[in-house]
Design a protein around this motif. Structure first.
Motif, PDB file in Angstrom:
ATOM      1  N   THR A  73       3.277 -16.001   3.592  1.00  0.00           N
ATOM      2  CA  THR A  73       1.948 -15.370   2.567  1.00  0.00           C
ATOM      3  C   THR A  73       1.990 -16.182   1.215  1.00  0.00           C
ATOM      4  N   TRP A  74       3.294 -16.332   0.692  1.00  0.00           N
ATOM      5  CA  TRP A  74       3.450 -16.688  -0.764  1.00  0.00           C
ATOM      6  C   TRP A  74       4.399 -17.712  -0.797  1.00  0.00           C
ATOM      7  N   GLY A  75       4.945 -18.380   0.130  1.00  0.00           N
ATOM      8  CA  GLY A  75       6.106 -19.147   0.412  1.00  0.00           C
ATOM      9  C   GLY A  75       5.404 -20.661  -0.068  1.00  0.00           C
ATOM     10  N   PHE A  76       4.934 -20.887  -1.149  1.00  0.00           N
ATOM     11  CA  PHE A  76       4.337 -22.326  -1.395  1.00  0.00           C
ATOM     12  C   PHE A  76       5.475 -23.385  -1.702  1.00  0.00           C
ATOM     13  N   MET A 116      -5.440 -18.161   6.965  1.00  0.00           N
ATOM     14  CA  MET A 116      -5.881 -18.834   5.678  1.00  0.00           C
ATOM     15  C   MET A 116      -6.970 -20.086   5.897  1.00  0.00           C
ATOM     16  N   VAL A 117      -6.187 -20.994   6.898  1.00  0.00           N
ATOM     17  CA  VAL A 117      -6.675 -22.300   7.240  1.00  0.00           C
ATOM     18  C   VAL A 117      -8.086 -21.974   8.003  1.00  0.00           C
ATOM     19  N   VAL A 118      -8.112 -20.927   9.034  1.00  0.00           N
ATOM     20  CA  VAL A 118      -9.077 -20.731   9.740  1.00  0.00           C
ATOM     21  C   VAL A 118     -10.326 -20.291   8.597  1.00  0.00           C
ATOM     22  N   ALA A 119     -10.119 -19.401   7.663  1.00  0.00           N
ATOM     23  CA  ALA A 119     -11.004 -19.109   6.597  1.00  0.00           C
ATOM     24  C   ALA A 119     -11.474 -20.068   5.920  1.00  0.00           C
ATOM     25  N   LEU A 120     -10.838 -21.089   5.611  1.00  0.00           N
ATOM     26  CA  LEU A 120     -10.930 -22.330   4.842  1.00  0.00           C
ATOM     27  C   LEU A 120     -11.949 -23.270   5.677  1.00  0.00           C
ATOM     28  N   VAL A 129      -5.924 -29.399   2.958  1.00  0.00           N
ATOM     29  CA  VAL A 129      -5.944 -27.727   3.280  1.00  0.00           C
ATOM     30  C   VAL A 129      -4.461 -27.297   3.438  1.00  0.00           C
ATOM     31  N   ALA A 130      -3.648 -28.259   4.173  1.00  0.00           N
ATOM     32  CA  ALA A 130      -2.455 -27.814   4.736  1.00  0.00           C
ATOM     33  C   ALA A 130      -1.795 -27.713   3.340  1.00  0.00           C
ATOM     34  N   MET A 131      -1.664 -28.711   2.359  1.00  0.00           N
ATOM     35  CA  MET A 131      -1.080 -28.724   1.001  1.00  0.00           C
ATOM     36  C   MET A 131      -1.402 -27.474   0.044  1.00  0.00           C
ATOM     37  N   ILE A 132      -2.458 -26.953   0.243  1.00  0.00           N
ATOM     38  CA  ILE A 132      -3.002 -25.792  -0.727  1.00  0.00           C
ATOM     39  C   ILE A 132      -2.586 -24.492  -0.264  1.00  0.00           C
ATOM     40  N   THR A 133      -2.268 -24.501   1.093  1.00  0.00           N
ATOM     41  CA  THR A 133      -1.789 -23.267   1.488  1.00  0.00           C
ATOM     42  C   THR A 133      -0.385 -22.999   1.894  1.00  0.00           C
ATOM     43  N   PRO A 134       0.349 -21.770   1.944  1.00  0.00           N
ATOM     44  CA  PRO A 134       1.591 -21.453   2.003  1.00  0.00           C
ATOM     45  C   PRO A 134       1.897 -21.679   3.490  1.00  0.00           C
ATOM     46  N   GLY A 135       3.214 -21.788   3.691  1.00  0.00           N
ATOM     47  CA  GLY A 135       3.595 -21.909   5.122  1.00  0.00           C
ATOM     48  C   GLY A 135       3.790 -23.228   5.543  1.00  0.00           C
ATOM     49  N   PRO A 136       4.012 -23.690   6.836  1.00  0.00           N
ATOM     50  CA  PRO A 136       4.397 -25.023   7.176  1.00  0.00           C
ATOM     51  C   PRO A 136       3.156 -26.013   7.081  1.00  0.00           C
TER      52      PRO A 136
END
Length: 394
Positions: A29-32, A104-108, A266-273
């Motif tokens: 969730t917070w692992g940027f 998060m990416v589904v919501a985006l 989108v992958a860059m602005i969200t945490p996770g892989p």
């Protein structure tokens, strides 16, 4: 290695499975900061601070994650779950790490589809897309410096792979495997054959079989493609970007160039892989179930590549032949990333503003080694939001 370290996996765990699940859920969730930061968080929190995982087990997990195809941080999370709780632990740890960024990416994706024609979103991605090109360029530089060094053979493979990617504007998987076999044969002539190669080509078949009962032809096609893509992500998660571009944009025409760059952003602005971008792409193609199938098909191979060899990795993981194969594949993958910077950059760098943003991103990451990439992306989004309307009006 000390005896306490060697016995790390045999000692009774100092934590419960649900404590590990909660930790991975929080990290997802917070692992940027990308995979390097995330594996650093795991070492700091699980080895040094909480002492849940021995240093020996952590190092073995890192080695396996680097050896096998798949996103580095996700595979390490899966392995650490396996250390004390075997298959159930590996499954829950992997799900906990991946699910937050997936939602998060589904919501985006839902917002993107619903409001994609609105100027503010186009303006935001106008800036973010340019910054992403700079981020990928710096990642390619760091990966080549770390993994290739001054090795002339690996540099030759790197340049050949980059050239093929630029010329064909696509990813050639057999070039990856051929590079691995070439280095293997030249540097560590095998006393055994077929083991690693057989594992590498089996995952697409596994992924396709898992989705064989789906009734909707498009979901089957999505699942088969993303399982195939997920089977060849060596090293950084960014290695999947050129592969996805060739399949999603060039071959299947599911997305256009602008949408693909937005998906990477989108992958860059969200945490996770970073690989979670496949969920966003799947959503744009076929809605929620497209996102589920794309993400599941991408991560199932890396999950299998972690849990299946885990019991045998201590015995065979350090063999020179396996290391040589991985060196060759990694060099080809980094070359493809470098070629993709040129291919995608031709379409994302549309004017002097986007060119300046891409160059500024490279300059900042060059000067400040620990500068957080999500912050760069957010700044680029603000710049795009302010500047894009003026550029359109000019």
């Amino acid at each position: 290695m000390s005896e306490p370290q060697q016995a790390g996996a045999e000692l009774a765990p100092r934590y419960t499975l649900w404590q590990l699940f909660a930790y991975m859920l929080g990290l997802g969730t917070w692992g940027f900061g990308g995979p390097v930061a995330q594996v650093g968080f795991m070492y700091r929190d699980l080895v040094e601070r909480r002492q849940w995982i021995s240093e020996a087990d952590y190092k073995e997990g890192m080695a396996l994650a680097q050896l096998m195809p798949g996103p580095l941080a996700a595979q390490l999370a899966i392995y650490l779950g396996y250390v004390h709780f075997r298959i159930l632990g590996a499954t829950l740890a992997g799900l906990a790490f991946v699910l937050p960024s997936f939602f998060m990416v589904v919501a985006l994706g839902a917002v993107y589809v619903a409001f994609g024609g609105i100027g503010w979103m186009q303006a935001v991605f106008y800036g973010v897309g340019a910054a992403v090109i700079g981020i990928i360029a710096m990642s390619a530089y760091k990966l080549s410096s770390k993994n290739i060094g001054r090795d002339k053979l690996l540099w030759a493979i790197f340049l050949a792979s980059a050239a093929v990617t630029v010329i064909t504007k696509s990813e050639v998987v057999w070039l990856f495997l051929g590079a691995g076999l070439l280095v293997w044969l030249l540097r560590a002539p095998p006393k055994f054959t077929g083991r690693l190669h057989g594992m590498a080509v089996s995952a697409p078949v596994v992924g396709a079989a898992l989705l064989g009962s789906v009734d909707w032809p498009q979901l089957v096609e999505i699942g088969a493609f993303f399982a195939y893509a997920g089977s060849f992500v060596f090293g950084s998660g960014l290695a999947i970007v050129p592969f996805l571009y060739s399949g999603v944009v060039q071959e299947h025409h599911w997305l256009n160039d602008r949408q693909f760059v937005d998906a990477v952003a989108v992958a860059m602005i969200t945490p996770g892989p970073v690989v979670i971008t496949t969920g966003f792409i799947g959503y744009l193609i076929a809605g929620f179930w497209g996102a589920v199938v794309a993400a599941l098909a991408t991560f199932v191979p890396c999950y299998l590549f972690t849990i299946l060899p885990a019991p045998y990795f201590k015995k065979h993981g350090k063999r020179p032949g396996i290391k040589a194969f991985v060196d060759g594949v990694t060099a080809a993958a980094i070359g493809a990333i470098t070629g993709a910077v040129i291919v995608i950059g031709e379409r994302s760098i549309s004017d002097w503003v986007t060119a300046a943003l891409a160059l500024a991103t490279v300059a900042v990451l060059w000067r400040f080694k620990q500068f957080p990439e999500p912050l760069i992306v957010l700044i680029a989004a603000l710049i795009g939001w302010l500047v894009h309307p003026m550029m359109q009006a000019a």
